[in-house]
Design a protein around this motif. Structure first.
Motif, PDB file in Angstrom:
ATOM      1  N   LEU A  53       0.233   0.488  11.660  1.00 15.02           N
ATOM      2  CA  LEU A  53       1.099   1.139  10.809  1.00 15.02           C
ATOM      3  C   LEU A  53       0.256   2.423  10.346  1.00 15.02           C
ATOM      4  N   PRO A  54      -0.413   3.292  11.176  1.00 15.44           N
ATOM      5  CA  PRO A  54      -1.390   4.355  10.826  1.00 15.44           C
ATOM      6  C   PRO A  54      -0.720   5.615  10.133  1.00 15.44           C
ATOM      7  N   CYS A  55      -0.001   5.217   9.040  1.00 12.46           N
ATOM      8  CA  CYS A  55       0.678   6.496   8.425  1.00 12.46           C
ATOM      9  C   CYS A  55       0.531   5.785   6.956  1.00 12.46           C
ATOM     10  N   LEU A  56      -0.004   6.580   6.033  1.00 15.42           N
ATOM     11  CA  LEU A  56      -0.040   5.819   4.642  1.00 15.42           C
ATOM     12  C   LEU A  56       1.420   5.928   3.828  1.00 15.42           C
ATOM     13  N   PRO A  57       2.392   6.752   4.133  1.00 13.70           N
ATOM     14  CA  PRO A  57       3.693   6.880   3.577  1.00 13.70           C
ATOM     15  C   PRO A  57       4.087   5.426   4.057  1.00 13.70           C
ATOM     16  N   LEU A  58       4.202   5.297   5.600  1.00 11.42           N
ATOM     17  CA  LEU A  58       4.795   4.293   6.112  1.00 11.42           C
ATOM     18  C   LEU A  58       4.552   2.998   5.669  1.00 11.42           C
ATOM     19  N   LEU A  59       3.060   2.868   5.595  1.00 12.68           N
ATOM     20  CA  LEU A  59       2.460   1.752   5.096  1.00 12.68           C
ATOM     21  C   LEU A  59       2.816   1.233   3.677  1.00 12.68           C
ATOM     22  N   SER A  60       2.993   2.174   2.827  1.00 10.34           N
ATOM     23  CA  SER A  60       3.363   2.138   1.587  1.00 10.34           C
ATOM     24  C   SER A  60       4.750   1.619   1.344  1.00 10.34           C
ATOM     25  N   HIS A  61       5.578   2.128   2.213  1.00 16.56           N
ATOM     26  CA  HIS A  61       6.980   1.947   2.122  1.00 16.56           C
ATOM     27  C   HIS A  61       7.327   0.671   2.484  1.00 16.56           C
ATOM     28  N   ILE A  62       6.546   0.111   3.543  1.00 11.91           N
ATOM     29  CA  ILE A  62       6.837  -1.327   3.996  1.00 11.91           C
ATOM     30  C   ILE A  62       6.091  -2.206   2.862  1.00 11.91           C
ATOM     31  N   ALA A  63       4.989  -1.995   2.476  1.00 13.25           N
ATOM     32  CA  ALA A  63       4.213  -2.830   1.416  1.00 13.25           C
ATOM     33  C   ALA A  63       5.139  -2.794   0.146  1.00 13.25           C
ATOM     34  N   LYS A  64       5.729  -1.875  -0.115  1.00 10.61           N
ATOM     35  CA  LYS A  64       6.556  -2.076  -1.410  1.00 10.61           C
ATOM     36  C   LYS A  64       7.918  -2.925  -0.938  1.00 10.61           C
ATOM     37  N   SER A  65       8.522  -2.475  -0.117  1.00  8.64           N
ATOM     38  CA  SER A  65       9.709  -3.143   0.364  1.00  8.64           C
ATOM     39  C   SER A  65       9.307  -4.769   0.548  1.00  8.64           C
ATOM     40  N   LEU A  66       8.377  -5.071   1.081  1.00  7.10           N
ATOM     41  CA  LEU A  66       7.849  -6.429   1.147  1.00  7.10           C
ATOM     42  C   LEU A  66       7.127  -7.347   0.145  1.00  7.10           C
ATOM     43  N   GLU A  67       6.909  -6.326  -0.869  1.00  6.29           N
ATOM     44  CA  GLU A  67       6.451  -6.730  -2.023  1.00  6.29           C
ATOM     45  C   GLU A  67       5.009  -7.542  -1.758  1.00  6.29           C
ATOM     46  N   THR A  68       4.038  -6.887  -1.019  1.00  9.74           N
ATOM     47  CA  THR A  68       2.589  -7.096  -0.633  1.00  9.74           C
ATOM     48  C   THR A  68       1.625  -6.025  -0.956  1.00  9.74           C
ATOM     49  N   GLY A  69       0.510  -6.664  -1.464  1.00  8.80           N
ATOM     50  CA  GLY A  69      -0.647  -5.859  -1.223  1.00  8.80           C
ATOM     51  C   GLY A  69      -1.752  -6.061  -0.568  1.00  8.80           C
ATOM     52  N   ARG A  70      -1.199  -7.196   0.471  1.00  9.39           N
ATOM     53  CA  ARG A  70      -2.455  -7.607   1.522  1.00  9.39           C
ATOM     54  C   ARG A  70      -2.174  -6.710   2.729  1.00  9.39           C
ATOM     55  N   PHE A  71      -3.611  -6.406   3.116  1.00 13.14           N
ATOM     56  CA  PHE A  71      -3.602  -5.368   4.244  1.00 13.14           C
ATOM     57  C   PHE A  71      -4.714  -6.180   5.577  1.00 13.14           C
ATOM     58  N   MET A  72      -4.571  -6.042   6.443  1.00 10.63           N
ATOM     59  CA  MET A  72      -5.461  -6.396   7.695  1.00 10.63           C
ATOM     60  C   MET A  72      -6.155  -5.165   8.111  1.00 10.63           C
ATOM     61  N   THR A  73      -7.345  -4.916   8.165  1.00 10.66           N
ATOM     62  CA  THR A  73      -8.025  -3.666   8.620  1.00 10.66           C
ATOM     63  C   THR A  73      -8.941  -3.771   9.606  1.00 10.66           C
ATOM     64  N   PHE A  74      -9.297  -2.765  10.222  1.00 13.61           N
ATOM     65  CA  PHE A  74     -10.206  -2.820  11.618  1.00 13.61           C
ATOM     66  C   PHE A  74     -11.217  -1.617  11.514  1.00 13.61           C
ATOM     67  N   HIS A  75     -10.921  -0.732  10.972  1.00 13.74           N
ATOM     68  CA  HIS A  75     -12.195   0.526  11.153  1.00 13.74           C
ATOM     69  C   HIS A  75     -12.261   0.945   9.554  1.00 13.74           C
ATOM     70  N   PRO A  76     -13.749   1.019   9.366  1.00 12.98           N
ATOM     71  CA  PRO A  76     -14.125   1.502   8.164  1.00 12.98           C
ATOM     72  C   PRO A  76     -13.514   2.716   7.522  1.00 12.98           C
ATOM     73  N   PRO A  77     -13.456   3.811   8.345  1.00 16.00           N
ATOM     74  CA  PRO A  77     -12.889   4.946   7.777  1.00 16.00           C
ATOM     75  C   PRO A  77     -11.423   4.773   7.230  1.00 16.00           C
ATOM     76  N   VAL A  78     -10.649   3.926   8.277  1.00 16.54           N
ATOM     77  CA  VAL A  78      -9.275   3.564   7.754  1.00 16.54           C
ATOM     78  C   VAL A  78      -9.099   2.666   6.483  1.00 16.54           C
ATOM     79  N   THR A  79      -9.994   1.757   6.564  1.00 13.51           N
ATOM     80  CA  THR A  79     -10.369   0.835   5.451  1.00 13.51           C
ATOM     81  C   THR A  79     -10.529   1.640   3.955  1.00 13.51           C
ATOM     82  N   GLN A  80     -11.352   2.543   4.064  1.00  9.20           N
ATOM     83  CA  GLN A  80     -11.433   3.324   2.845  1.00  9.20           C
ATOM     84  C   GLN A  80     -10.300   4.092   2.532  1.00  9.20           C
ATOM     85  N   ALA A  81      -9.735   4.735   3.416  1.00  7.99           N
ATOM     86  CA  ALA A  81      -8.314   5.283   3.155  1.00  7.99           C
ATOM     87  C   ALA A  81      -7.318   4.460   2.374  1.00  7.99           C
TER      88      ALA A  81
END
Length: 338
Positions: A53-81
């Protein structure tokens, strides 16, 4: 070309987009999110996979809808973002990182990388390396064990391996990460998906039993194909990547409100190095609505036995479905949706 994609092509042309782009169908996405919420087993949290889900507004929309703040990450620059975008987010690495990469990220990133990132450990050697890393930084690092529950792609192969380990000072075990992507591919002759999932869950329980009570905060399992099939086991969270869910049934076709489709990616801009907000999510702030002219839902027929969509429009409304959101994205050339 179906009516859905023909109308989507009109929307792209009306927006004067004549280059490769990604278009997100918000109606289908929201319908899939609602279905995930409906079918997710009680007691299971959702961990969203950032690389899918490499788009921050998309990730934010889904996270808010599912009421989650948990993420699985794979690449340090993306992790930082993701750390920057979600100040309360909790990140679990979905793959073991070389200790050199972790060292570089910790040196650049600061306290958030120590407190909000959980690293993945798959071998005794890597556990020792991360112990030395924690000592070098004079801090505590969180980690989870990668465990093999049948995929045989990596991780610890048996609970006794974990039980016999001495955890170095400076490391805090948070739990396990299990992945059973093989399960949906098991033929019925060998027990099918249900049998494989049952075995994977039982195997995960054996690994959990090898942990102390204070080492079970993260008991992760599942993927986009299997997350909604879990429940009643030891897992307390499931990972979901692609914005897809089991097919959603509707009673009849319907007109769609304006603003349904959003252009969220500009590959040409990314390739040219054009400056865009969002760091390593080059299209993160580029989401914008497309004009529409009465776009219609896409209806497809589903084989009642296999559940596989057929590639033509439905003739029977009682068997009509809206495809998962992954089919609601279109990468077109020159204003043409495909």
């Amino acid at each position: 070309m179906s009516a859905y994609f023909a109308e989507l092509s009109k929307a792209l042309k009306a927006a004067e987009i004549f280059r490769p782009c990604l278009v997100l169908d918000r109606d289908r996405l929201d319908a899939n999110i609602a279905l995930v919420k409906q079918r997710l087993a009680p007691g299971l949290a959702v961990r969203l996979v950032d690389k899918s889900l490499p788009c921050l507004p998309l990730l934010s929309h889904i996270a808010k809808s599912l009421e989650t703040g948990r993420f699985m990450t794979f690449h340090p620059p993306v992790t930082q973002a993701v750390l920057d975008a979600f100040p309360a987010g909790d990140l679990l690495y979905g793959k073991p990182m070389p200790v050199g990469a972790a060292k570089a990220a910790l040196a650049r990133g600061g306290a958030d990388w120590w407190s909000r990132v959980c690293w993945l450990i798959d071998t005794p050697e890597r556990l020792s390396e991360y112990g030395a890393l924690a000592a070098a930084f004079g801090t505590q690092l969180r980690f989870a064990f990668e465990v093999d529950v049948g995929l045989h792609r990596g991780g610890f192969s048996g609970p006794t391996e974990i039980g016999s380990l001495a955890i170095p000072k400076g490391l805090r075990c948070e739990g396990i990460m299990a992945y059973e992507a093989h399960a949906p591919e098991i033929p019925g002759l060998f027990g099918g998906a249900a049998g494989a999932l049952k075995k994977a869950s039982a195997r995960a329980a054996e690994f959990v039993a090898a942990l102390d009570a204070d080492q079970r905060r993260i008991l992760n399992i599942g993927g986009s194909k299997t997350a909604l099939l879990h429940g009643g086991g030891v897992a307390n969270e499931v990972s979901i990547g692609l914005p897809a869910a089991p097919r959603l049934r509707h009673a009849r076709p319907r007109r769609l409100p304006a603003g349904r489709f959003h252009c969220v990616a500009d590959p040409e801009g990314a390739r040219s190095g054009a400056a865009r907000p969002g760091g390593h999510f080059p299209h993160a702030q580029g989401a914008r609505p497309l004009p529409e002219e009465g776009l219609l839902s896409l209806w497809r027929q589903v084989d009642g036995r296999t559940g596989v969509p057929r590639r033509h429009e439905a003739e029977r409304p009682d068997r009509a479905v809206v495809q998962p959101a992954v089919h609601g994205t279109a990468g077109g050339r020159g204003g043409e949706a495909r």
